[in-house]
Design a protein around this motif. Structure first.
Motif, PDB file in Angstrom:
ATOM      1  N   PHE A  38      20.485   6.937  -8.967  1.00 53.62           N
ATOM      2  CA  PHE A  38      21.441   6.903 -10.231  1.00 53.62           C
ATOM      3  C   PHE A  38      21.260   5.097 -10.479  1.00 53.62           C
ATOM      4  N   PHE A  39      21.712   4.963 -11.856  1.00 55.99           N
ATOM      5  CA  PHE A  39      21.371   3.511 -12.295  1.00 55.99           C
ATOM      6  C   PHE A  39      22.717   2.830 -12.343  1.00 55.99           C
ATOM      7  N   ASP A  40      22.617   1.753 -11.556  1.00 57.64           N
ATOM      8  CA  ASP A  40      23.748   0.803 -11.433  1.00 57.64           C
ATOM      9  C   ASP A  40      23.571  -0.225 -12.332  1.00 57.64           C
ATOM     10  N   ASP A  41      24.699   0.037 -13.497  1.00 58.88           N
ATOM     11  CA  ASP A  41      24.670  -1.092 -14.343  1.00 58.88           C
ATOM     12  C   ASP A  41      24.868  -2.514 -14.009  1.00 58.88           C
ATOM     13  N   LYS A  42      25.750  -2.568 -13.273  1.00 56.29           N
ATOM     14  CA  LYS A  42      26.013  -3.948 -12.537  1.00 56.29           C
ATOM     15  C   LYS A  42      24.846  -4.745 -12.056  1.00 56.29           C
ATOM     16  N   LEU A  43      24.070  -3.977 -11.107  1.00 53.91           N
ATOM     17  CA  LEU A  43      22.688  -4.581 -10.566  1.00 53.91           C
ATOM     18  C   LEU A  43      21.619  -4.298 -11.434  1.00 53.91           C
ATOM     19  N   HIS A  44      21.670  -3.600 -12.633  1.00 58.40           N
ATOM     20  CA  HIS A  44      20.653  -3.152 -13.524  1.00 58.40           C
ATOM     21  C   HIS A  44      19.530  -2.834 -12.661  1.00 58.40           C
ATOM     22  N   GLU A  45      19.659  -1.778 -11.727  1.00 61.69           N
ATOM     23  CA  GLU A  45      18.622  -1.117 -11.005  1.00 61.69           C
ATOM     24  C   GLU A  45      18.930   0.167 -10.473  1.00 61.69           C
ATOM     25  N   TRP A  46      18.059   0.880 -10.226  1.00 64.81           N
ATOM     26  CA  TRP A  46      18.223   2.270  -9.794  1.00 64.81           C
ATOM     27  C   TRP A  46      18.426   2.517  -8.294  1.00 64.81           C
ATOM     28  N   VAL A  47      19.364   2.947  -7.968  1.00 68.67           N
ATOM     29  CA  VAL A  47      19.777   2.908  -6.545  1.00 68.67           C
ATOM     30  C   VAL A  47      19.963   4.503  -6.010  1.00 68.67           C
ATOM     31  N   ALA A  48      19.226   4.510  -4.828  1.00 70.53           N
ATOM     32  CA  ALA A  48      19.543   5.963  -3.953  1.00 70.53           C
ATOM     33  C   ALA A  48      20.164   5.727  -2.819  1.00 70.53           C
ATOM     34  N   GLU A  49      21.520   5.929  -2.702  1.00 70.40           N
ATOM     35  CA  GLU A  49      22.329   5.826  -1.729  1.00 70.40           C
ATOM     36  C   GLU A  49      22.107   6.729  -0.597  1.00 70.40           C
ATOM     37  N   PRO A  50      21.950   6.115   0.645  1.00 71.25           N
ATOM     38  CA  PRO A  50      21.934   6.851   1.829  1.00 71.25           C
ATOM     39  C   PRO A  50      22.998   7.923   1.772  1.00 71.25           C
ATOM     40  N   GLY A  51      22.742   9.055   2.533  1.00 68.71           N
ATOM     41  CA  GLY A  51      24.037   9.951   2.501  1.00 68.71           C
ATOM     42  C   GLY A  51      23.495  11.402   2.441  1.00 68.71           C
ATOM     43  N   LYS A  52      24.464  12.190   2.331  1.00 69.27           N
ATOM     44  CA  LYS A  52      24.272  13.532   2.234  1.00 69.27           C
ATOM     45  C   LYS A  52      24.262  14.088   0.763  1.00 69.27           C
ATOM     46  N   PHE A  53      23.269  15.057   0.481  1.00 71.15           N
ATOM     47  CA  PHE A  53      22.745  15.743  -0.716  1.00 71.15           C
ATOM     48  C   PHE A  53      22.692  17.179  -0.619  1.00 71.15           C
ATOM     49  N   GLU A  54      22.805  17.730  -1.549  1.00 72.76           N
ATOM     50  CA  GLU A  54      22.669  19.307  -1.630  1.00 72.76           C
ATOM     51  C   GLU A  54      21.575  19.730  -2.612  1.00 72.76           C
ATOM     52  N   ALA A  55      20.620  20.693  -2.364  1.00 72.49           N
ATOM     53  CA  ALA A  55      19.882  21.111  -3.302  1.00 72.49           C
ATOM     54  C   ALA A  55      20.396  22.533  -3.808  1.00 72.49           C
ATOM     55  N   VAL A  56      20.455  22.664  -4.921  1.00 67.80           N
ATOM     56  CA  VAL A  56      20.811  23.822  -5.643  1.00 67.80           C
ATOM     57  C   VAL A  56      20.096  24.550  -6.273  1.00 67.80           C
ATOM     58  N   ILE A  57      19.635  25.882  -6.011  1.00 67.94           N
ATOM     59  CA  ILE A  57      18.651  26.783  -6.743  1.00 67.94           C
ATOM     60  C   ILE A  57      19.596  27.690  -7.562  1.00 67.94           C
ATOM     61  N   ALA A  58      19.319  27.545  -8.869  1.00 73.28           N
ATOM     62  CA  ALA A  58      19.971  28.370  -9.840  1.00 73.28           C
ATOM     63  C   ALA A  58      19.112  29.210 -10.700  1.00 73.28           C
ATOM     64  N   ALA A  59      19.702  29.978 -11.548  1.00 72.35           N
ATOM     65  CA  ALA A  59      19.326  30.835 -12.591  1.00 72.35           C
ATOM     66  C   ALA A  59      19.810  30.297 -13.784  1.00 72.35           C
ATOM     67  N   SER A  60      20.694  29.428 -13.916  1.00 73.42           N
ATOM     68  CA  SER A  60      21.405  28.606 -14.879  1.00 73.42           C
ATOM     69  C   SER A  60      22.395  27.732 -14.104  1.00 73.42           C
ATOM     70  N   ALA A  61      23.030  26.742 -15.065  1.00 71.75           N
ATOM     71  CA  ALA A  61      23.983  25.862 -14.434  1.00 71.75           C
ATOM     72  C   ALA A  61      25.219  26.451 -13.905  1.00 71.75           C
TER      73      ALA A  61
END
Length: 741
Positions: A705-728
């Motif tokens: 995500f873009f941190d507007d205070k740092l003005h840089e893209w940040v990938a924050e360590p932690g848990k994510f989920e991949a969602v497979i879908a046929a629509s939103a």
């Protein structure tokens, strides 16, 4: 003796001339060498002349160096008819008709990058045949409000979808030696007050939502031109905006092409010089009004710029950089000896238009499997609605076209069923009986003076006697609907169509509603209509594309590129943000208070129950079964990637295509994030019973995500989920993983 002396002298002169041959004529030299050589041979006056228009759609070359003029043409759906040199009136050529391709909303709805390349290649061939240097398109402004009259020219609400679809379009166009000019950079998200709206938006939304498609166009598509927008950002017009053009486009993204002004988008000589503009077109300068004759030398980058240069009030280095970019454009296009010749009005182009239209049509609803229409069971079909007969290639603004032919929906249906079925037609409503835009005349006389009740009564009478009723309505390209320089007044259908649909649904249970538009609409009748099709502005082959889907020759596979919500107030831009539908003369601030929460990002968070049809939605005449998704490893390092896989099977009786969509959800973040975001998709074709595996590679960049205070893209360590879908909203499976340092 004299003859020998003359021969030797002539040979010596030719030898010297050959040695002094300008390298800009030598194809073996690099473009950059040729640019520098040509630049070194130009006078100050020639340098200034080459960066501004000499006619409505051209700028001059350098005659003494054999450098040709630059010729622009409007797109992005077809090659605009010729106008007079210094007027907007039609030139009245007899050989400037074109093939009209489907609107870019339809292209985005295909979710098929291969078709996007075909689109770009085909329209690029027509531009090349017409001797154009630059095609003014495609457009990738984000769908923020459904009232935007120009949404039909863009690629939907999601930055990743727009990014993936714009790149091959550019590559297809430029394979012809014609420059794609991606527009409108940036934040041109509505039409009312487009010249005087100062957009206020936070950097998160700017970088995450509104810029990615432009960045992809530059860095992946290698676009040779970018068009500035009309609006202001940070109180500077976008056509000469330090932050957008110099800081982001040219410095952050290393764009090496030309920045072209939109016609009438330049307002100030000093800013035009310093803030990144390279070519000026269509200005209204020095008190001159729109359309004033031969005003080109009064443009902001013409005589006023020349005077500043002669008075040493500005740097020659800035001018030289502009000229370099224009020369680079010309060497990539007009002076590229290997560019193909192009072609016009070919069967292949019509076939491309038809295929794109067929694959972009979205089947929104099909209760009881009323579609496809079974011609063995139908004896009479009633077609109702003005849009069944109205030409849609004329109108809408700069994208208005003069076509060689346009197949109407009614004619497409009649041609498909031949004489096997009786097809009857009723107007149902009168919307816009006119058939002219900017001098292009359709030749249709749609005048009908009957009352609303008379029109409805006739339609209902025919509907009550038919086996199927196909209502073909929606919007058109008139001012106040889908049209440049105007926005829609309402989310509802115009011309009392909602009432007509309700009456038709009561008269016949086999009602199919076909909505032609480039925007979402409200559907107060949705529960009473068994079948609904989203049918876009499909161009020359409109009727044939629609008929193919209606009668099952084509299995629909389009998916919505934007969300349909129930009411206007359900959209974040109208609930949280600001929008002005009232024209004013002074500069006004419009704040995007919804920030990153546009489209499904907003409805996921707040309005799930208000979704009429979700982003990515689209039905098929067959059925698909998804397996549980799997991940090849559960932890990902910052310099690594993981693969998300899912198997999909066609469990129906017809061959069909399905778009497998990958969304990523960040389970915890120090800045607010959407519930999920589209990060990948793949369109797969499956025969009955066939099964395929679809795999997505997920990298650190996909988690940022873009941190507007740092003005840089940040990938924050932690848990994510991949969602497979046929629509939103049609989730097929989830699998978790973790980003570690």
């Amino acid at each position: 003796m004299r003859k020998t002396f003359f021969t030797v002298t002539l040979f010596a002169a030719l030898l010297v001339a050959a040695q002094e041959k300008p390298i800009y004529l030598n194809q073996s030299n690099t473009i950059e060498e040729r640019v520098e050589d040509a630049l070194s041979r130009m006078t100050l006056e020639e340098k200034v002349a080459i960066i501004h228009a000499q006619s409505k759609f051209s700028s001059p070359g350098v005659p003494k160096l054999g450098i040709p003029d630059v010729w622009m043409t409007d797109g992005p759906h077809g090659i605009r008819p010729e106008v007079l040199w210094d007027e907007w009136d039609q030139a009245k050529w007899t050989n400037d008709s074109c093939v009209a391709y489907p609107a870019l909303t339809c292209l985005a709805a295909t979710w098929n990058p291969e078709l996007s390349y075909l689109y770009g290649k085909s329209i690029g061939e027509e531009a090349r045949f017409r001797k154009k240097t630059v095609l003014l398109g495609p457009g990738v402004n984000i769908y923020r409000t459904p009232l935007n009259g120009r949404n039909f020219e863009y690629m939907g609400e999601d930055p990743l979808l727009a990014s993936k679809m714009v790149v091959p379009y550019i590559q297809g166009v430029q394979s012809n030696g014609v420059a794609a000019c991606v527009k409108h950079f940036a934040l041109n998200n509505h039409e009312i007050n487009r010249h005087n709206t100062n957009v206020i938006v936070d950097d998160r939304a700017l970088y995450e939502i509104y810029l990615p498609a432009f960045k992809a166009a530059v860095q992946e598509g290698k676009a040779w031109a970018i068009m500035g927008a009309y609006n202001l950002y940070k109180n500077q017009h976008a056509c000469h905006n330090q932050y957008l053009l110099n800081d982001i486009l040219k410095k952050e993204w290393n764009f090496d092409g030309v920045v072209v002004s939109d016609w009438g988008g330049v307002h100030n000589t000093e800013e035009a010089i310093d803030n990144g503009l390279d070519m000026e077109f269509g200005s209204w300068t020095n008190g001159l009004t729109n359309g004033a004759s031969n005003a080109y030398n009064y443009y902001y980058l013409a005589n006023p710029y020349l005077e500043k240069l002669k008075n040493n009030e500005t740097s020659i280095e800035i001018l030289d950089e502009k000229v370099r970019r224009v020369l680079r454009l010309i060497f990539r296009t007009e002076m590229n000896t290997s560019r193909p010749w192009g072609s016009m009005l070919t069967d292949e182009h019509y076939q491309a238009a038809r295929k794109i239209g067929e694959e972009g049509i979205v089947l929104l609803k099909n209760d009881g499997n009323i579609l496809p229409i079974d011609i063995r069971k139908a004896k009479k079909i009633a077609v109702i609605g003005e849009n069944a007969i109205k030409m849609m290639t004329v109108g809408g603004g700069s994208s208005s076209l003069k076509v060689q032919r346009e197949v109407s929906p009614l004619d497409g249906i009649k041609s498909r069923v031949n004489d096997s079925i009786e097809v009857v037609y009723a107007r149902g409503y009168v919307g816009d009986a006119s058939g002219e835009y900017n001098g292009v005349i359709t030749g249709q006389d749609l005048t009908d003076n009957r009352s609303k009740e008379e029109l409805i009564a006739e339609a209902v009478s025919l509907a009550s006697e038919a086996d199927y009723v196909i209502f073909i309505g929606g919007l058109n390209k008139s001012a106040g609907q889908d049209c440049e320089d105007a926005d829609r007044i309402s989310l509802n259908l115009p011309y009392d169509q909602d009432e007509l649909i309700k009456r038709l649904s009561a008269a016949n249970k086999n009602l199919i509603v076909v909505n032609i538009s480039g925007n979402a609409i409200a559907m107060p009748w949705v529960d009473n209509v068994p079948a609904i099709i989203q049918d876009w502005y499909l161009g020359s082959e409109a009727g044939n594309s629609l008929a193919g889907v209606l009668f099952g020759d084509v299995n629909p596979s389009g998916k919505l590129p934007f969300t349909f919500l129930k009411e206007l107030e359900d959209y974040s831009s109208h609930k949280l943000g600001e929008y002005s539908g009232t024209r004013v003369d002074s500069i006004i601030d419009i704040e995007y208070k919804e920030s990153i929460f546009v489209g499904y990002r907003w409805s996921d968070k707040n309005k799930k129950d208000r979704v009429l049809f979700p982003f990515g939605h689209g039905l098929s005449y067959t059925t698909f079964e998804y397996s549980r998704p799997t991940v090849n490893k559960t932890k990902i390092h910052s310099n690594d990637s993981i693969n998300i896989s899912v198997r999909i099977k066609n469990t129906g009786k017809l061959e069909g295509k399905e778009v497998v969509q990958l969304y990523i959800s960040d389970k915890k973040s120090y800045l607010p994030r959407p519930v999920k975001e589209l990060k990948g998709f793949e369109k797969v074709s499956l025969k009955p019973g066939e099964e395929k595996e679809v795999s997505f590679s997920v990298k650190k960049d996909d988690l940022c995500f873009f941190d507007d205070k740092l003005h840089e893209w940040v990938a924050e360590p932690g848990k994510f989920e991949a969602v497979i879908a046929a629509s939103a909203t049609d989730i097929k499976g989830r699998v978790g993983f973790e980003l570690i340092k």
